[in-house]
Every structure is written in structure tokens, then in C-alpha cells.
Scaffold this active site. Structure first.
Site, PDB file in Angstrom:
ATOM      1  N   LEU A 184       0.818  -1.217   0.000  1.00  0.00           N
ATOM      2  CA  LEU A 184       0.000   0.000   0.000  1.00  0.00           C
ATOM      3  C   LEU A 184       0.852   1.267   0.000  1.00  0.00           C
ATOM      4  O   LEU A 184       1.892   1.330   0.654  1.00  0.00           O
ATOM      5  CB  LEU A 184      -0.929  -0.014   1.215  1.00  0.00           C
ATOM      6  N   HIS A 185       0.377   2.268  -0.745  1.00  0.00           N
ATOM      7  CA  HIS A 185       1.025   3.575  -0.800  1.00  0.00           C
ATOM      8  C   HIS A 185      -0.056   4.644  -0.642  1.00  0.00           C
ATOM      9  O   HIS A 185      -1.235   4.322  -0.439  1.00  0.00           O
ATOM     10  CB  HIS A 185       1.808   3.727  -2.107  1.00  0.00           C
ATOM     11  N   GLY A 242      -1.612   6.399  -2.678  1.00  0.00           N
ATOM     12  CA  GLY A 242      -2.745   6.284  -3.604  1.00  0.00           C
ATOM     13  C   GLY A 242      -3.838   5.389  -3.017  1.00  0.00           C
ATOM     14  O   GLY A 242      -5.017   5.757  -2.977  1.00  0.00           O
ATOM     15  N   HIS A 243      -3.427   4.220  -2.543  1.00  0.00           N
ATOM     16  CA  HIS A 243      -4.397   3.327  -1.887  1.00  0.00           C
ATOM     17  C   HIS A 243      -5.033   4.017  -0.672  1.00  0.00           C
ATOM     18  O   HIS A 243      -6.242   3.904  -0.449  1.00  0.00           O
ATOM     19  CB  HIS A 243      -3.704   2.053  -1.380  1.00  0.00           C
ATOM     20  N   LYS A 272      -6.262   6.145 -11.765  1.00  0.00           N
ATOM     21  CA  LYS A 272      -4.975   5.797 -12.389  1.00  0.00           C
ATOM     22  C   LYS A 272      -5.163   4.609 -13.325  1.00  0.00           C
ATOM     23  O   LYS A 272      -4.582   4.561 -14.394  1.00  0.00           O
ATOM     24  CB  LYS A 272      -3.941   5.463 -11.315  1.00  0.00           C
ATOM     25  N   GLN A 302      -9.544   0.007 -16.223  1.00  0.00           N
ATOM     26  CA  GLN A 302     -10.075  -0.908 -15.202  1.00  0.00           C
ATOM     27  C   GLN A 302     -11.362  -0.345 -14.598  1.00  0.00           C
ATOM     28  O   GLN A 302     -12.353  -1.064 -14.418  1.00  0.00           O
ATOM     29  CB  GLN A 302      -9.020  -1.111 -14.108  1.00  0.00           C
ATOM     30  N   VAL A 353      -3.205   9.857  -7.263  1.00  0.00           N
ATOM     31  CA  VAL A 353      -2.259  10.479  -6.328  1.00  0.00           C
ATOM     32  C   VAL A 353      -0.866  10.349  -6.939  1.00  0.00           C
ATOM     33  O   VAL A 353      -0.476   9.275  -7.412  1.00  0.00           O
ATOM     34  CB  VAL A 353      -2.320   9.792  -4.947  1.00  0.00           C
TER      35      VAL A 353
HETATM   36  P1  AMP Z   1      -3.665  -2.173  -6.946  1.00  0.00           P
HETATM   37  O1  AMP Z   1      -3.237  -2.545  -5.564  1.00  0.00           O
HETATM   38  O2  AMP Z   1      -2.556  -1.674  -7.800  1.00  0.00           O
HETATM   39  O3  AMP Z   1      -4.528  -3.210  -7.601  1.00  0.00           O
HETATM   40  O4  AMP Z   1      -4.610  -0.906  -6.775  1.00  0.00           O
HETATM   41  C1  AMP Z   1      -5.714  -0.947  -5.915  1.00  0.00           C
HETATM   42  C2  AMP Z   1      -6.548   0.289  -6.132  1.00  0.00           C
HETATM   43  O5  AMP Z   1      -5.759   1.447  -5.856  1.00  0.00           O
HETATM   44  C3  AMP Z   1      -7.036   0.433  -7.581  1.00  0.00           C
HETATM   45  O6  AMP Z   1      -8.376   0.916  -7.567  1.00  0.00           O
HETATM   46  C4  AMP Z   1      -6.090   1.444  -8.145  1.00  0.00           C
HETATM   47  O7  AMP Z   1      -6.628   2.184  -9.210  1.00  0.00           O
HETATM   48  C5  AMP Z   1      -5.856   2.336  -6.946  1.00  0.00           C
HETATM   49  N1  AMP Z   1      -4.615   3.090  -7.105  1.00  0.00           N
HETATM   50  C6  AMP Z   1      -3.389   2.600  -7.407  1.00  0.00           C
HETATM   51  N2  AMP Z   1      -2.494   3.604  -7.539  1.00  0.00           N
HETATM   52  C7  AMP Z   1      -3.174   4.762  -7.319  1.00  0.00           C
HETATM   53  C8  AMP Z   1      -2.812   6.142  -7.316  1.00  0.00           C
HETATM   54  N3  AMP Z   1      -1.566   6.551  -7.579  1.00  0.00           N
HETATM   55  N4  AMP Z   1      -3.782   7.051  -7.039  1.00  0.00           N
HETATM   56  C9  AMP Z   1      -5.048   6.649  -6.797  1.00  0.00           C
HETATM   57  N5  AMP Z   1      -5.458   5.367  -6.765  1.00  0.00           N
HETATM   58  C10 AMP Z   1      -4.534   4.432  -7.032  1.00  0.00           C
END
Ligand code: AMP
Length: 280
Positions: free
Chosen positions: A33-34, A36-37, A151, A155, A178
């Protein structure tokens, strides 16, 4: 925060919340997690009394030659972040819980049209994997609202279409991307970049932003814009997959008459496939 790895446990907790009339938000992730999450989590907390986050590196959405084995798994650190953010329930199932029949025999959800082209073209089967796991997670968690990042623009479109077509009783919220200070969209895959590649990476956002500004300024020769962008990315050291001006609703290549536009890009930098987009 409760941590559960079985669907039956999640169902019991959620049923109890529901009995009390509490609204439930859901944020599906693959972990590592970062910020954005965590922005999705913050938006979830604004929209519901209870927040459920899932962490599941979904094997069905990775192609045969993709990075599932190397994908970063940081469950302990993720769990601390979610606890500190006030998440109520972390659901981190094993693959056998999500796919008890195995991957090959699993029922699949295919969303035509918006899944085709762009990342759907470069990653065959990817969006079937995404739609299938999200449909399953929606049925396991039974939330009122689910949040996804813009992002992953295609999807989000696939999930909106699936929810509409299959009449899932859930609201979908898209959350703006983010970014790092230098513009690079936060992503778990940024960790694959060497220091040198990391220094180059913001060029993706710069090229994207320049082309968005050109379209805003009235440029309508999208083919020229796209080939310029591809050349600039190659010159900077990327291996671009696509750079495309699209109609925001159909995700098909835009015509000069289209009004609601989005520019989407995917490009490899070293071992990382980076994606980004901006609405115009
Ligand atoms: P992931 O763990 O990469 O599958 O992402 C999980 C959720 O976090 C998805 O809905 C992504 O679109 C969202 N996400 C990933 N990176 C970002 C970001 N930089 N800003 C906003 N949402 C993000």
C-alpha cells in the site's frame, strides 16, 4: 481492525453491521500500500460508517510472462497502515479461498468492448481476471459502495460496465490519481525502477501533460500528437506500449468531433510497465 482470510468470517462481520443499519465501503487492492491506496481509504471513510479493504494478488489477472512472482507482498506493513487509518476489516484471502476450483475451472466474467484495446490489447486476459475477481469480492463483501483509482482508467471503466450489466447493487466511486511531487503516479510497480530509471520516470507525466495542454489549446490532429508523444518517450528511454487520445466514454480512439476526451499511456521503463492518463 479485524483481519480475516475466510469469506465466511467476512460475511458474519458484515451481516452484523448490516443488522445495525451501518453503511459499508469497500476498497479492493493487491497490497504493497502507498498514498494512492490510502486516498481510496480516506474517501471510503467519508462515504460509509464501515470500511473493508481487501489485499489479494489475483493470479487470474496476470499473464503467463508477467510479474506475479515478483509482485511486492508487504502484508505486515500494509496491515499497520490500514489499522492507523481506521479501517474496520482487512480481508486477505489465499488463492484457494477465492478460487476453490482452481484457476482453470473458475467461472469467469468477461466485459466486452471497454476491455478491448489499450491495456486489454497488450495484456490478453487481464480484464477477465480483474472483472472476475472484483465480481467475486463484491459478492463476498456485499458493500454499499466500492472505490477505485482513476490511475487504472480502463479498469474503472470495465468495473462500471460490469456493475451496470450484471446489476450489482453497489455504487462505484472513482478517485483521482495520487502523484509524487514530480508528477509520477504512485504505483506498487514503481519499486521495480532503478535510481536512474526513477529519475527518468516523471517524463511520462510531462509528455502526457504537454499533449493534454495541446488538445486543450485546440489541437485536433490526434494522430500527429500520438506519434510525437511516442517519439519523445522513446527518446527519453521508454519502450512505449501505447499513447492514445480516446473518447472518455467508449475508450476508442477519439475523432476530431469528440468532446469528452482522455489521453492514456502505457510504457515500459526498465522492468516496470508504467501507466498514466489524464482527462482533457
Ligand atoms: P492495486 O493494488 O494496484 O490493484 O490498486 C488498488 C486500487 O488502488 C485500484 O483501484 C487502483 O486504481 C488504486 N490506485 C493505485 N495507484 C493509485 C494512485 N496513484 N492514485 C489513486 N489510486 C490508485
Amino acid at each position: 481492525m479485524e483481519k480475516l482470510d475466510r469469506m465466511s468470517g467476512v460475511r458474519a462481520v458484515v451481516a452484523e453491521w448490516r443488522r445495525k443499519g451501518e453503511r459499508i465501503a469497500f476498497v479492493p487492492t493487491m497490497g504493497n500500500l502507498h498514498a494512492g491506496h490510502m486516498q481510496l481509504v480516506a474517501e471510503a471513510k467519508k462515504r460509509a460508517r464501515r470500511v473493508v479493504v481487501s489485499i489479494f494478488v489475483n493470479p487470474l489477472q496476470f499473464g503467463a510472462n508477467e510479474d506475479i512472482d515478483n509482485y511486492p507482498r508487504t502484508l505486515a506493513a500494509d496491515s499497520e497502515l490500514l489499522q492507523a487509518a481506521g479501517v474496520d476489516l482487512l480481508f486477505a484471502p489465499q488463492a484457494t479461498e477465492v478460487y476453490p476450483q482452481g484457476l482453470g475451472a473458475a467461472t469467469r466474467v468477461e466485459v466486452p468492448d471497454v476491455s478491448e484495446g489499450l491495456c486489454g490489447e497488450s495484456r490478453p486476459g487481464h480484464f477477465v481476471g480483474v472483472a472476475t475477481v472484483v465480481a467475486k469480492l463484491f459478492n463476498m463483501v456485499q458493500a454499499d459502495v466500492a472505490l477505485f483509482g482513476q490511475k487504472d482508467y480502463q479498469q474503472l471503466a470495465v468495473i462500471r460496465r460490469m456493475v451496470s450489466d450484471l446489476c450489482f447493487p453497489i455504487e462505484i466511486v472513482g478517485v483521482p490519481t495520487v502523484r509524487e511531487q514530480d508528477g509520477l503516479a504512485l504505483s506498487s510497480r514503481n519499486g521495480y525502477l532503478s535510481a536512474q530509471e526513477r529519475a527518468l520516470a516523471p517524463r511520462l507525466y510531462q509528455v502526457l501533460s504537454e499533449k493534454v495542454a495541446r488538445v486543450r489549446g485546440g489541437e485536433r490532429d490526434f494522430a500527429r500528437l500520438e506519434s510525437e508523444a511516442l517519439a519523445e518517450l522513446r527518446a527519453a528511454g521508454f519502450r512505449p506500449d501505447y499513447f492514445r487520445v480516446c473518447n472518455r466514454h467508449t475508450l476508442k480512439s477519439a475523432t476530431a468531433q469528440d468532446r469528452d476526451l482522455v489521453i492514456l499511456v502505457a510504457a515500459w521503463l526498465g522492468g516496470a510497465r508504467l501507466i498514466d492518463n489524464q482527462e482533457v
